[in-house]
Design a protein around this motif. Sequence first.
Motif, PDB file in Angstrom:
ATOM      1  N   THR A 312      15.058   8.332  -6.502  1.00  0.00           N
ATOM      2  CA  THR A 312      15.388   9.260  -5.421  1.00  0.00           C
ATOM      3  C   THR A 312      14.747  10.630  -5.605  1.00  0.00           C
ATOM      4  OG1 THR A 312      17.470   9.826  -6.528  1.00  0.00           O
ATOM      5  CG2 THR A 312      17.535   8.095  -4.842  1.00  0.00           C
ATOM      6  N   SER A 313      14.162  10.892  -6.774  1.00  0.00           N
ATOM      7  CA  SER A 313      13.339  12.094  -6.955  1.00  0.00           C
ATOM      8  C   SER A 313      11.893  11.821  -6.543  1.00  0.00           C
ATOM      9  CB  SER A 313      13.384  12.561  -8.412  1.00  0.00           C
ATOM     10  OG  SER A 313      14.676  12.967  -8.780  1.00  0.00           O
ATOM     11  N   VAL A 314      11.429  10.602  -6.826  1.00  0.00           N
ATOM     12  CA  VAL A 314      10.065  10.220  -6.426  1.00  0.00           C
ATOM     13  C   VAL A 314       9.964  10.134  -4.906  1.00  0.00           C
ATOM     14  CG1 VAL A 314       8.343   8.373  -6.543  1.00  0.00           C
ATOM     15  CG2 VAL A 314       9.621   9.037  -8.596  1.00  0.00           C
ATOM     16  N   PHE A 315      10.987   9.581  -4.267  1.00  0.00           N
ATOM     17  CA  PHE A 315      11.032   9.437  -2.808  1.00  0.00           C
ATOM     18  C   PHE A 315      12.237  10.208  -2.267  1.00  0.00           C
ATOM     19  CE2 PHE A 315       9.154   5.355  -4.363  1.00  0.00           C
ATOM     20  CZ  PHE A 315       7.850   5.589  -3.912  1.00  0.00           C
ATOM     21  N   PRO A 316      12.175  11.527  -2.290  1.00  0.00           N
ATOM     22  CA  PRO A 316      13.375  12.321  -2.031  1.00  0.00           C
ATOM     23  C   PRO A 316      13.788  12.331  -0.555  1.00  0.00           C
ATOM     24  CG  PRO A 316      11.473  13.753  -2.302  1.00  0.00           C
ATOM     25  CD  PRO A 316      11.012  12.359  -2.617  1.00  0.00           C
ATOM     26  N   TYR A 317      15.083  12.478  -0.342  1.00  0.00           N
ATOM     27  CA  TYR A 317      15.686  12.724   0.975  1.00  0.00           C
ATOM     28  C   TYR A 317      15.425  11.610   1.983  1.00  0.00           C
ATOM     29  CZ  TYR A 317      15.908  17.541  -0.817  1.00  0.00           C
ATOM     30  OH  TYR A 317      16.141  18.670  -1.577  1.00  0.00           O
ATOM     31  N   THR A 318      15.153  10.401   1.534  1.00  0.00           N
ATOM     32  CA  THR A 318      14.793   9.349   2.484  1.00  0.00           C
ATOM     33  C   THR A 318      15.883   9.097   3.522  1.00  0.00           C
ATOM     34  OG1 THR A 318      13.277   8.306   0.910  1.00  0.00           O
ATOM     35  CG2 THR A 318      14.114   6.933   2.690  1.00  0.00           C
ATOM     36  N   PRO A 319      17.139   8.850   3.150  1.00  0.00           N
ATOM     37  CA  PRO A 319      18.159   8.634   4.189  1.00  0.00           C
ATOM     38  C   PRO A 319      18.355   9.854   5.088  1.00  0.00           C
ATOM     39  CG  PRO A 319      18.945   7.891   2.039  1.00  0.00           C
ATOM     40  CD  PRO A 319      17.696   8.682   1.800  1.00  0.00           C
ATOM     41  N   GLU A 320      18.305  11.034   4.478  1.00  0.00           N
ATOM     42  CA  GLU A 320      18.483  12.252   5.276  1.00  0.00           C
ATOM     43  C   GLU A 320      17.381  12.388   6.328  1.00  0.00           C
ATOM     44  OE1 GLU A 320      20.135  13.269   1.119  1.00  0.00           O
ATOM     45  OE2 GLU A 320      18.588  11.993   2.003  1.00  0.00           O
ATOM     46  N   ARG A 368      12.094  15.838 -14.646  1.00  0.00           N
ATOM     47  CA  ARG A 368      11.486  17.057 -15.177  1.00  0.00           C
ATOM     48  C   ARG A 368      10.091  17.278 -14.597  1.00  0.00           C
ATOM     49  NH1 ARG A 368      12.127  17.847 -21.550  1.00  0.00           N
ATOM     50  NH2 ARG A 368      11.462  19.949 -20.900  1.00  0.00           N
ATOM     51  N   ASP A 369       9.353  16.186 -14.381  1.00  0.00           N
ATOM     52  CA  ASP A 369       8.034  16.313 -13.762  1.00  0.00           C
ATOM     53  C   ASP A 369       8.133  16.892 -12.349  1.00  0.00           C
ATOM     54  OD1 ASP A 369       6.325  15.089 -15.778  1.00  0.00           O
ATOM     55  OD2 ASP A 369       7.265  13.185 -15.227  1.00  0.00           O
ATOM     56  N   LEU A 370       9.172  16.504 -11.633  1.00  0.00           N
ATOM     57  CA  LEU A 370       9.224  16.737 -10.189  1.00  0.00           C
ATOM     58  C   LEU A 370      10.047  17.948  -9.786  1.00  0.00           C
ATOM     59  CD1 LEU A 370       9.598  12.988  -9.171  1.00  0.00           C
ATOM     60  CD2 LEU A 370       7.542  14.399  -9.043  1.00  0.00           C
ATOM     61  N   ILE A 371      10.490  18.741 -10.748  1.00  0.00           N
ATOM     62  CA  ILE A 371      11.202  19.968 -10.408  1.00  0.00           C
ATOM     63  C   ILE A 371      10.291  20.889  -9.600  1.00  0.00           C
ATOM     64  CG2 ILE A 371      12.229  22.075 -11.363  1.00  0.00           C
ATOM     65  CD1 ILE A 371      13.188  20.406 -13.729  1.00  0.00           C
ATOM     66  N   GLU A 377       8.255  15.162  -0.991  1.00  0.00           N
ATOM     67  CA  GLU A 377       9.078  15.090   0.216  1.00  0.00           C
ATOM     68  C   GLU A 377       8.228  15.280   1.474  1.00  0.00           C
ATOM     69  OE1 GLU A 377      11.779  18.707   0.924  1.00  0.00           O
ATOM     70  OE2 GLU A 377      11.357  18.818  -1.231  1.00  0.00           O
ATOM     71  N   LYS A 378       7.160  16.059   1.390  1.00  0.00           N
ATOM     72  CA  LYS A 378       6.282  16.199   2.552  1.00  0.00           C
ATOM     73  C   LYS A 378       5.618  14.870   2.898  1.00  0.00           C
ATOM     74  CE  LYS A 378       5.088  21.057   1.651  1.00  0.00           C
ATOM     75  NZ  LYS A 378       3.968  21.976   1.292  1.00  0.00           N
ATOM     76  N   ILE A 379       5.172  14.147   1.870  1.00  0.00           N
ATOM     77  CA  ILE A 379       4.491  12.882   2.139  1.00  0.00           C
ATOM     78  C   ILE A 379       5.487  11.823   2.602  1.00  0.00           C
ATOM     79  CG2 ILE A 379       3.053  11.075   1.142  1.00  0.00           C
ATOM     80  CD1 ILE A 379       1.793  13.126  -0.651  1.00  0.00           C
ATOM     81  N   VAL A 380       6.689  11.821   2.035  1.00  0.00           N
ATOM     82  CA  VAL A 380       7.722  10.910   2.539  1.00  0.00           C
ATOM     83  C   VAL A 380       7.982  11.187   4.014  1.00  0.00           C
ATOM     84  CG1 VAL A 380      10.172  10.285   2.380  1.00  0.00           C
ATOM     85  CG2 VAL A 380       8.792  10.481   0.298  1.00  0.00           C
ATOM     86  N   ALA A 381       8.092  12.464   4.378  1.00  0.00           N
ATOM     87  CA  ALA A 381       8.309  12.818   5.784  1.00  0.00           C
ATOM     88  C   ALA A 381       7.140  12.362   6.647  1.00  0.00           C
ATOM     89  CB  ALA A 381       8.519  14.326   5.908  1.00  0.00           C
ATOM     90  N   HIS A 382       5.933  12.606   6.185  1.00  0.00           N
ATOM     91  CA  HIS A 382       4.721  12.267   6.936  1.00  0.00           C
ATOM     92  C   HIS A 382       4.701  10.776   7.273  1.00  0.00           C
ATOM     93  CE1 HIS A 382       0.263  12.960   7.650  1.00  0.00           C
ATOM     94  NE2 HIS A 382       0.329  11.629   7.608  1.00  0.00           N
ATOM     95  N   GLU A 383       4.885   9.933   6.257  1.00  0.00           N
ATOM     96  CA  GLU A 383       4.806   8.489   6.492  1.00  0.00           C
ATOM     97  C   GLU A 383       5.990   7.980   7.310  1.00  0.00           C
ATOM     98  OE1 GLU A 383       1.995   7.353   5.850  1.00  0.00           O
ATOM     99  OE2 GLU A 383       1.403   9.053   4.617  1.00  0.00           O
ATOM    100  N   MET A 384       7.142   8.576   7.129  1.00  0.00           N
ATOM    101  CA  MET A 384       8.297   8.145   7.906  1.00  0.00           C
ATOM    102  C   MET A 384       8.120   8.473   9.384  1.00  0.00           C
ATOM    103  SD  MET A 384      12.320   9.114   7.531  1.00  0.00           S
ATOM    104  CE  MET A 384      12.438   8.495   5.856  1.00  0.00           C
ATOM    105  N   PHE A 385       7.628   9.674   9.684  1.00  0.00           N
ATOM    106  CA  PHE A 385       7.476  10.071  11.095  1.00  0.00           C
ATOM    107  C   PHE A 385       6.470   9.176  11.809  1.00  0.00           C
ATOM    108  CE2 PHE A 385       7.107  13.613  14.347  1.00  0.00           C
ATOM    109  CZ  PHE A 385       8.450  13.594  14.697  1.00  0.00           C
ATOM    110  N   HIS A 386       5.529   8.623  11.042  1.00  0.00           N
ATOM    111  CA  HIS A 386       4.602   7.647  11.624  1.00  0.00           C
ATOM    112  C   HIS A 386       5.349   6.454  12.224  1.00  0.00           C
ATOM    113  CE1 HIS A 386       0.468   8.752  11.105  1.00  0.00           C
ATOM    114  NE2 HIS A 386       0.546   8.938   9.802  1.00  0.00           N
ATOM    115  N   HIS A 387       6.535   6.165  11.748  1.00  0.00           N
ATOM    116  CA  HIS A 387       7.260   5.012  12.277  1.00  0.00           C
ATOM    117  C   HIS A 387       7.678   5.233  13.732  1.00  0.00           C
ATOM    118  CE1 HIS A 387       7.108   3.664   8.168  1.00  0.00           C
ATOM    119  NE2 HIS A 387       7.611   2.503   8.535  1.00  0.00           N
TER     120      HIS A 387
END
Length: 889
Positions: A312-320, A368-371, A377-387
């Motif tokens: 959920t850190s790698v693919f953050p905020y997906t349900p939201e 720790r890497d993703l702090i 989250e920008k890329i998750v948003a980008h690909e999701m909005f494509h749906h």
Amino acid sequence: MQQLSLTGLLAALLLVVSCSTTRPAVATTPTPAETSDPTITETRNLDTLTVSPATNGEITEEEMEGTAPEEVPTTLPPRAIAFNRVHDLLHTKLEVSFDWEQEMVIGKATLRLKPIFRPSDELTLDAKNFTFRSITNGDGTPLEYAYDDDRQQVTIQLDRAYTRGQEYTVVLDYTATPAEGGGAGQAITSDKGLFFINPRGEEGDKPRQIWTQGETENNSRWFPTIDKPNERTTQELYVTVDDSYKTLSNGILVSSEPAGEGKRTDYWKMDLPHAPYLFALVVGEFEIVEDEPWNGIPVNYYMEPKFAPYATSVFPYTPEMLTFFSELTGVQYPWPKYSQVAVRDYVSGAMENTTAVIFGEFMNGTDRDLIDVDINEKIVAHEMFHHWFGDLVTCESWSQLTLNEGFANYSEYLWMEKQHGKDAADYHLLEEWQGYFSSVQNGAPHELIWYDVPDKEAMFDAHSYNKGGAVLHMLRHYVGDEAFFNSLQHYLERHKFSAVEIDELRMAFEDTTGEDLSWFFDQWFLRAGHPRLRITTDYADGSVSLTVQQIQSTDDNVPAVFKIPVSVDVYTNGTAERHDITIEQREQTFTFPADTDPDVVIFDPHHQLLAEYDYQKTGQELAAQYRYAPAFFDRYEAVGLIGRMEGVPELEDEILTAALQDTFYAIRGVAVQSLVDPTPVQLERVRNIARQDDRSQVRAAALDVLAQVGDEELAPIAREAMQARAYSVVAAGLQALVATDPDAATEAAGQLEDIDNPDISGALAQLYSESGDLSKLPFFEERLEGSDGYSAINLYTAYQSLLAQGQSADQTAGVSRLKEIALDQSQSPWRRLAATKAISDLRTTLSEQIEQLGEAGDLNKLILEMGTSLEAIKAAETNTDLQNIYEQF
């Protein structure tokens, strides 16, 4: 698709608060020329502008005399049109297995179709590098067919002519070898369509995987189809794999059945139609992390096992995001599941395959890497909005790509605005503008709807993405939020499960607003370029005058005059009075009443206009701009520019001191980076930032400044930073510790070598290259192919710096490694650039050594070999951005 454009990223990197040892300059403006008058120019990339102010870019009568008559064209210009559909592909059933050793797909495709309008007894399918064992109709009767090697298509003679509405079935038994063909493009570095990763287990610990990348028309490298964006089909996929592998495809996993000999057949079904380029298949050793179902549909993440705890850190905020975009568009997420996976050696940034989004491995990391890393989250948003924009409603031809990518790009702004506030969203918009402006400096502008595009792959650029998103932002501002999102709902509902062109978007907005918006769509979608504005202000006799000149060149179908509805804020005694104007002439002056000479005049206070400005402001005006104007752009610009000015030290100290406590991290970061000789108050604020700022990049920048000024309190602050959770702060602490306690830094470095993080690797690389410890060469070599992005540049630079201090054998082996990476077009463009630059830099360093030391046979030979290698690298490179950069090597 999320492209990771090199041009765009290089531009954006100039804007990002950095934790590296060098402090990047503010990128909103070029450094102004020195002048006795303490004014500064507000501009966005106008440093290369060559239009004469005397003519405003117009051709004079004198220049017209003697001009040769324009040659009259005798043929129609090229025009990329939508694919001419003859058959409607209704359903695709695939049954596939794999020969890993030969990198081969063994498949059977059952296609159900019908003629769209005219009768037809012939069907042509895209099928690249296929061998057919048989082609039959639905009852098994063989059909005649011919394969065209040049066009990579198979033409099938049907058993009879079918008329409109009559369905028929063809069954194709085939093998496909995707690896044998293909090329590369800008955003998609290989078009094999289906990729075997470490297929024979020869690449050490790298996992064995299969994954697909269909966009643009590359899924026809692993199954036969009508591979066009204006086609749409439902789908079934039966995939047989070793039982140790997980599979992922579109739709729902209906069943998993034993297939004998340690194999399993998974059956995936997508019962909603989507374009063939959106078909996806992933095979590999993944751990499936299930999130809470969203409105009853599965949400899950396919993870490499070591990253599963951080899904959920790698693919953050997906349900939201699923909730946010459903509510924002007024259209519920329409698909049966949402899955995400990061794969090895991916050939682009990410891809919006319907319900099965594939990302590059750059997404992976620990907590720790993703702090403070918001790219995920920008890329998750980008690909999701494509749906919604791309998958549900799809561009009818690649010339209309911005109808997919412009919306996906803008979703990043929408999400940042919702989740992190308007400052964060506007900072992101500034980065997007910079990427677009940089791209047109390196090449001619073109229309967003690019009908004469030379190749469909050229559409994946900073126009379709960055400019497309910026134009939607302007449209939103012009019509207002309610009308904008109501128009999007109307557009989506009217055109769901169909292909669209730009006029359908325009008409959706016109239906909603009742306004003729052809002027907006014509100048922003169907014409090229953007306004370049020279702005001057004056005050006299109780009036403020504002003169706007449009000085853009009219080459390349750029309008001589843009229609620009915009606001102007006139600040007097700290209070703004807003005036709404419309610019409709090449040069136009507006006057506004004012009781006194204003503090500052802010053009476009909403900062929604995609334009470049030449707008001179004094130090007093910039100070007022920071004090009073609330927008991120105004504060960011004022801080960045006033720190470069001559002759206004009191104002500079005041604004930088205030900005060190700004509410937004990027402005604090720019203030930190602007300090050269900090005052005691500023120094104490920088120390506080280094100890406790809530943004790790700003903490790292503050540590860098303290090291550069030799702060007496740096040692304990650096040791405290070494205990931080964010690796970027730890890395900056290590670099600071080198300056205060080298022995402690060396001891700490040894304890950090096992951490696989680019910030840590970069800090260690700098330490080792400066120490000249050649025993650390293996440390670099183990990390060369794992680094990416700008961190690769730093790592490879440090590597060549250490090589330069080594022996001839080390240098020869090192150059060989670098050359291999630079020539490999499957490598990240960043790694190829880093490797090429390292070879070039090493050649320069060794040449200087020869000049100092005299004749050196082995070095001369190596230098000659490096020159030959650089020429080979330039000849092999396929990325236009890299080709342009390589001209300087």
